[in-house]
Motif scaffolding. Structure first.
Motif, PDB file in Angstrom:
ATOM      1  N   SER A 109      -5.481   0.531  -0.456  1.00 11.30           N
ATOM      2  CA  SER A 109      -5.033   1.627  -1.310  1.00 11.30           C
ATOM      3  C   SER A 109      -5.578   1.476  -2.728  1.00 11.30           C
ATOM      4  CB  SER A 109      -3.500   1.694  -1.351  1.00 11.30           C
ATOM      5  OG  SER A 109      -2.964   0.517  -1.917  1.00 11.30           O
ATOM      6  N   LEU A 110      -5.605   0.237  -3.219  1.00 12.15           N
ATOM      7  CA  LEU A 110      -6.090   0.031  -4.584  1.00 12.15           C
ATOM      8  C   LEU A 110      -7.610   0.102  -4.663  1.00 12.15           C
ATOM      9  CD1 LEU A 110      -3.701  -2.718  -5.960  1.00 12.15           C
ATOM     10  CD2 LEU A 110      -3.827  -0.314  -6.610  1.00 12.15           C
ATOM     11  N   ILE A 111      -8.308  -0.334  -3.623  1.00 12.37           N
ATOM     12  CA  ILE A 111      -9.766  -0.200  -3.606  1.00 12.37           C
ATOM     13  C   ILE A 111     -10.147   1.277  -3.683  1.00 12.37           C
ATOM     14  CG2 ILE A 111     -11.837  -0.503  -2.195  1.00 12.37           C
ATOM     15  CD1 ILE A 111     -10.527  -3.078  -1.087  1.00 12.37           C
ATOM     16  N   ALA A 112      -9.494   2.096  -2.859  1.00 12.95           N
ATOM     17  CA  ALA A 112      -9.784   3.534  -2.876  1.00 12.95           C
ATOM     18  C   ALA A 112      -9.390   4.160  -4.204  1.00 12.95           C
ATOM     19  CB  ALA A 112      -9.043   4.214  -1.728  1.00 12.95           C
ATOM     20  N   CYS A 113      -8.246   3.751  -4.726  1.00 11.63           N
ATOM     21  CA  CYS A 113      -7.776   4.268  -6.013  1.00 11.63           C
ATOM     22  C   CYS A 113      -8.775   3.940  -7.117  1.00 11.63           C
ATOM     23  CB  CYS A 113      -6.404   3.668  -6.321  1.00 11.63           C
ATOM     24  SG  CYS A 113      -5.692   4.107  -7.916  1.00 11.63           S
ATOM     25  N   GLN A 114      -9.224   2.684  -7.159  1.00 11.83           N
ATOM     26  CA  GLN A 114     -10.140   2.258  -8.206  1.00 11.83           C
ATOM     27  C   GLN A 114     -11.492   2.951  -8.082  1.00 11.83           C
ATOM     28  OE1 GLN A 114     -10.593  -1.825 -10.252  1.00 11.83           O
ATOM     29  NE2 GLN A 114     -11.787  -2.018  -8.385  1.00 11.83           N
ATOM     30  N   ASP A 115     -12.047   3.011  -6.877  1.00 11.38           N
ATOM     31  CA  ASP A 115     -13.370   3.623  -6.707  1.00 11.38           C
ATOM     32  C   ASP A 115     -13.365   5.087  -7.130  1.00 11.38           C
ATOM     33  OD1 ASP A 115     -14.205   1.197  -5.783  1.00 11.38           O
ATOM     34  OD2 ASP A 115     -14.532   1.820  -3.709  1.00 11.38           O
ATOM     35  N   ARG A 116     -12.359   5.829  -6.685  1.00 12.13           N
ATOM     36  CA  ARG A 116     -12.288   7.249  -7.052  1.00 12.13           C
ATOM     37  C   ARG A 116     -12.120   7.420  -8.567  1.00 12.13           C
ATOM     38  NH1 ARG A 116      -7.370  11.438  -6.279  1.00 12.13           N
ATOM     39  NH2 ARG A 116      -8.539  13.407  -6.432  1.00 12.13           N
ATOM     40  N   SER A 117     -11.343   6.532  -9.179  1.00 10.09           N
ATOM     41  CA  SER A 117     -11.085   6.661 -10.616  1.00 10.09           C
ATOM     42  C   SER A 117     -12.319   6.364 -11.458  1.00 10.09           C
ATOM     43  CB  SER A 117      -9.946   5.717 -11.022  1.00 10.09           C
ATOM     44  OG  SER A 117     -10.387   4.376 -11.108  1.00 10.09           O
ATOM     45  N   ILE A 118     -13.312   5.712 -10.874  1.00 12.48           N
ATOM     46  CA  ILE A 118     -14.554   5.403 -11.593  1.00 12.48           C
ATOM     47  C   ILE A 118     -15.615   6.469 -11.340  1.00 12.48           C
ATOM     48  CG2 ILE A 118     -16.478   3.757 -11.742  1.00 12.48           C
ATOM     49  CD1 ILE A 118     -14.413   1.541 -11.104  1.00 12.48           C
ATOM     50  N   THR A 119     -15.725   6.924 -10.103  1.00 17.39           N
ATOM     51  CA  THR A 119     -16.830   7.821  -9.744  1.00 17.39           C
ATOM     52  C   THR A 119     -16.511   9.303  -9.905  1.00 17.39           C
ATOM     53  OG1 THR A 119     -16.140   7.820  -7.415  1.00 17.39           O
ATOM     54  CG2 THR A 119     -17.731   6.142  -8.098  1.00 17.39           C
ATOM     55  N   ASP A 172       0.822  -1.204   0.000  1.00 14.62           N
ATOM     56  CA  ASP A 172       0.000   0.000   0.000  1.00 14.62           C
ATOM     57  C   ASP A 172       0.861   1.260   0.000  1.00 14.62           C
ATOM     58  OD1 ASP A 172      -2.991  -0.645   0.164  1.00 14.62           O
ATOM     59  OD2 ASP A 172      -2.157  -2.020   1.633  1.00 14.62           O
ATOM     60  N   GLU A 173       1.943   1.226   0.741  1.00 16.85           N
ATOM     61  CA  GLU A 173       2.847   2.379   0.750  1.00 16.85           C
ATOM     62  C   GLU A 173       3.521   2.549  -0.605  1.00 16.85           C
ATOM     63  OE1 GLU A 173       5.553   2.487   4.098  1.00 16.85           O
ATOM     64  OE2 GLU A 173       4.165   1.261   5.278  1.00 16.85           O
ATOM     65  N   ARG A 174       3.837   1.433  -1.252  1.00 18.39           N
ATOM     66  CA  ARG A 174       4.468   1.501  -2.567  1.00 18.39           C
ATOM     67  C   ARG A 174       3.520   2.105  -3.599  1.00 18.39           C
ATOM     68  NH1 ARG A 174       5.952  -3.347  -2.690  1.00 18.39           N
ATOM     69  NH2 ARG A 174       4.732  -4.348  -4.309  1.00 18.39           N
ATOM     70  N   ILE A 175       2.253   1.704  -3.545  1.00 14.82           N
ATOM     71  CA  ILE A 175       1.266   2.274  -4.467  1.00 14.82           C
ATOM     72  C   ILE A 175       1.125   3.776  -4.233  1.00 14.82           C
ATOM     73  CG2 ILE A 175      -1.194   2.304  -5.075  1.00 14.82           C
ATOM     74  CD1 ILE A 175       0.331  -0.055  -6.230  1.00 14.82           C
ATOM     75  N   GLN A 176       1.067   4.184  -2.970  1.00 14.68           N
ATOM     76  CA  GLN A 176       0.945   5.611  -2.671  1.00 14.68           C
ATOM     77  C   GLN A 176       2.172   6.380  -3.159  1.00 14.68           C
ATOM     78  OE1 GLN A 176      -1.900   7.120  -1.343  1.00 14.68           O
ATOM     79  NE2 GLN A 176      -0.796   8.907  -2.110  1.00 14.68           N
ATOM     80  N   ALA A 177       3.353   5.790  -3.021  1.00 13.39           N
ATOM     81  CA  ALA A 177       4.565   6.449  -3.504  1.00 13.39           C
ATOM     82  C   ALA A 177       4.534   6.603  -5.023  1.00 13.39           C
ATOM     83  CB  ALA A 177       5.796   5.656  -3.079  1.00 13.39           C
ATOM     84  N   ASP A 232     -11.262  -4.461 -11.069  1.00 10.14           N
ATOM     85  CA  ASP A 232     -10.551  -5.545 -10.392  1.00 10.14           C
ATOM     86  C   ASP A 232     -11.148  -5.827  -9.018  1.00 10.14           C
ATOM     87  OD1 ASP A 232      -8.194  -6.593 -11.902  1.00 10.14           O
ATOM     88  OD2 ASP A 232      -7.732  -4.460 -12.046  1.00 10.14           O
ATOM     89  N   ASP A 233     -10.962  -7.044  -8.541  1.00  8.27           N
ATOM     90  CA  ASP A 233     -11.393  -7.442  -7.199  1.00  8.27           C
ATOM     91  C   ASP A 233     -10.233  -7.241  -6.218  1.00  8.27           C
ATOM     92  OD1 ASP A 233     -13.928  -8.284  -8.149  1.00  8.27           O
ATOM     93  OD2 ASP A 233     -13.014 -10.165  -8.843  1.00  8.27           O
ATOM     94  N   PHE A 234      -9.903  -5.999  -5.978  1.00  9.99           N
ATOM     95  CA  PHE A 234      -8.769  -5.698  -5.113  1.00  9.99           C
ATOM     96  C   PHE A 234      -9.097  -6.014  -3.649  1.00  9.99           C
ATOM     97  CE2 PHE A 234      -7.702  -2.278  -8.402  1.00  9.99           C
ATOM     98  CZ  PHE A 234      -6.722  -3.056  -8.996  1.00  9.99           C
ATOM     99  N   THR A 235      -8.064  -6.369  -2.894  1.00 10.97           N
ATOM    100  CA  THR A 235      -8.179  -6.509  -1.435  1.00 10.97           C
ATOM    101  C   THR A 235      -7.345  -5.449  -0.720  1.00 10.97           C
ATOM    102  OG1 THR A 235      -6.369  -8.125  -1.422  1.00 10.97           O
ATOM    103  CG2 THR A 235      -8.614  -8.991  -1.577  1.00 10.97           C
ATOM    104  N   SER A 236      -6.409  -4.855  -1.435  1.00 12.13           N
ATOM    105  CA  SER A 236      -5.567  -3.808  -0.860  1.00 12.13           C
ATOM    106  C   SER A 236      -6.379  -2.532  -0.676  1.00 12.13           C
ATOM    107  CB  SER A 236      -4.384  -3.528  -1.787  1.00 12.13           C
ATOM    108  OG  SER A 236      -3.816  -2.268  -1.521  1.00 12.13           O
TER     109      SER A 236
END
Length: 385
Positions: free
Chosen positions: A129-139, A66-71, A123-127
């Protein structure tokens, strides 16, 4: 129009290929397009292009995922800031959740006016950081596009988002059948497949690609057709995500099934190497669990390969079972093995599927996709009139 096309990688994943091909199609139609992406120091885009390519350089730190994705997101946002500032682009179009979130942050800060986002699949993310990233990128984008109607329906049902469809395409100059027997023989020699029945898939080893299902099916195929000495080639697999545990499971199963000499994981290859594999193979297997469109299946058809694929709704949008492909239930290794066996045994079926595939390919051109993108951009009132 002045267009900034954003993607997350220099590697030839489906969304990255789509971004590049659409950008080139729009450039051919007279628009000024810049392709922007994230890459490690020294990395180059997977193939040459006449487009201006802006690579934001970043080395992911050795920290938890999660930290790597945020970076990565922070680095991309700051790298895009000077590239997008000053109103230099009429359209800012993101092809994935990472680039979309970077652009959305800049939009919310007033650096750019709007963000267009293509959602290839969810995607069916469990992370977290990626769940938040994906949701915001759609809505949150100002305009959302999809490459297939089923995903338009899902975004409406699951997110309350209205999206439009823009088609995919295929480059029939790159993905084509062998010109003659000599070119076919040369491709097989380069691939070192000898006279073996060669099954090809592209996309690497990961859960979404149905890799373990394919492995079980391939083991059955070898039992059914031992005299053909079947060989499985798995190309590609460069991805943002860490699928090491899936790869470990896959390799362990290869060993347990006694297939070590019959399964080759080739990894990321150069474009000409991938094209050569399509000309060398006998059949293409595409047992995905989920796809946004399945661009590589279209490439297989363009290369004249008989196609065996999962019976997904997005694939049924352009494939017909028994006409342009053999479709099998998702996750059904026995059905996949039976379909591969049918193709291997029946030359008339192979030729029938090739003809059907050629008819499908005729309906998919990147220039048509470019026209549809123009219409989507015009909807936003961003076309100079």
């Amino acid at each position: 129009m002045r267009i900034a096309m954003l993607t997350y990688s220099v590697k030839p994943r489906g969304g990255v290929v789509h971004a590049l091909e659409v950008s080139e199609a729009l450039a051919r139609r007279g628009h000024a397009v810049e392709l922007m992406t994230l890459g490690r120091p020294g990395d180059a885009l997977f193939r040459d292009t006449a487009l201006p390519v802006r690579i934001v350089r970043h080395t992911p730190p050795d920290v938890p995922f999660d930290e790597r994705i945020q970076a990565m997101l922070d680095a991309y946002t700051e790298g895009l800031r000077p590239l997008l500032a000053g109103g230099r682009h009429d359209i800012v179009h993101a092809q994935d959740c990472l680039s979309a979130n970077a652009a959305l942050t800049l939009r919310d800060e007033g650096v750019i006016e709007h963000v267009v986002r293509t959602v290839h699949h969810v995607d069916d993310f469990t992370s977290p950081s990626l769940i938040a990233c994906q949701d915001r990128s759609i809505t949150a984008p100002d305009r959302v596009l999809c490459v297939s109607p089923p995903w338009v329906e899902r975004l409406s049902a699951d997110f309350g988002v209205t999206a439009a469809v823009v088609p995919n395409g295929v480059d029939t100059h790159r993905f084509r059948p062998p010109r003659d027997a000599a070119e076919r023989d040369d491709a097989r020699r380069r691939a070192d497949v000898e006279d073996r029945l060669t099954v090809l898939t592209v996309g690497g080893v990961e859960p979404r690609k149905g890799s373990l299902t394919l492995l079980e099916a391939f083991a059955r195929l070898r039992e059914t057709l031992p005299h053909r000495d079947p060989l499985l080639l798995i190309a590609g697999g460069a991805t943002l995500f860490d699928y090491r545990h899936e790869v470990e499971r896959f390799d362990a199963r290869v060993t347990a099934l006694g297939l070590t000499r019959h399964v080759r994981r080739l990894g990321a290859l150069e474009p000409d190497e991938i094209e050569g594999l399509f000309r060398a193979a006998d059949v293409f297997a595409f047992p995905s669990v989920k796809e946004g469109f399945g661009l590589v299946a279209l490439e297989a058809l363009a290369a004249g390969l008989p196609l065996v694929a999962s019976d997904l709704d997005v694939l049924r949008g352009y494939l017909t079972d028994g006409e342009s492909a053999l479709l099998h239930p998702v996750g059904d290794a026995a059905a996949l093995a039976a379909a591969l066996t049918r193709v291997a045994r029946d030359p008339d079926l192979r030729e029938h599927l090739r003809r059907g595939g050629k008819e499908v390919v005729a309906g998919f051109g990147w220039d048509a996709s470019g026209r549809e993108h123009e219409a989507a951009y015009a909807y936003m009132g961003s076309v100079a009139r």
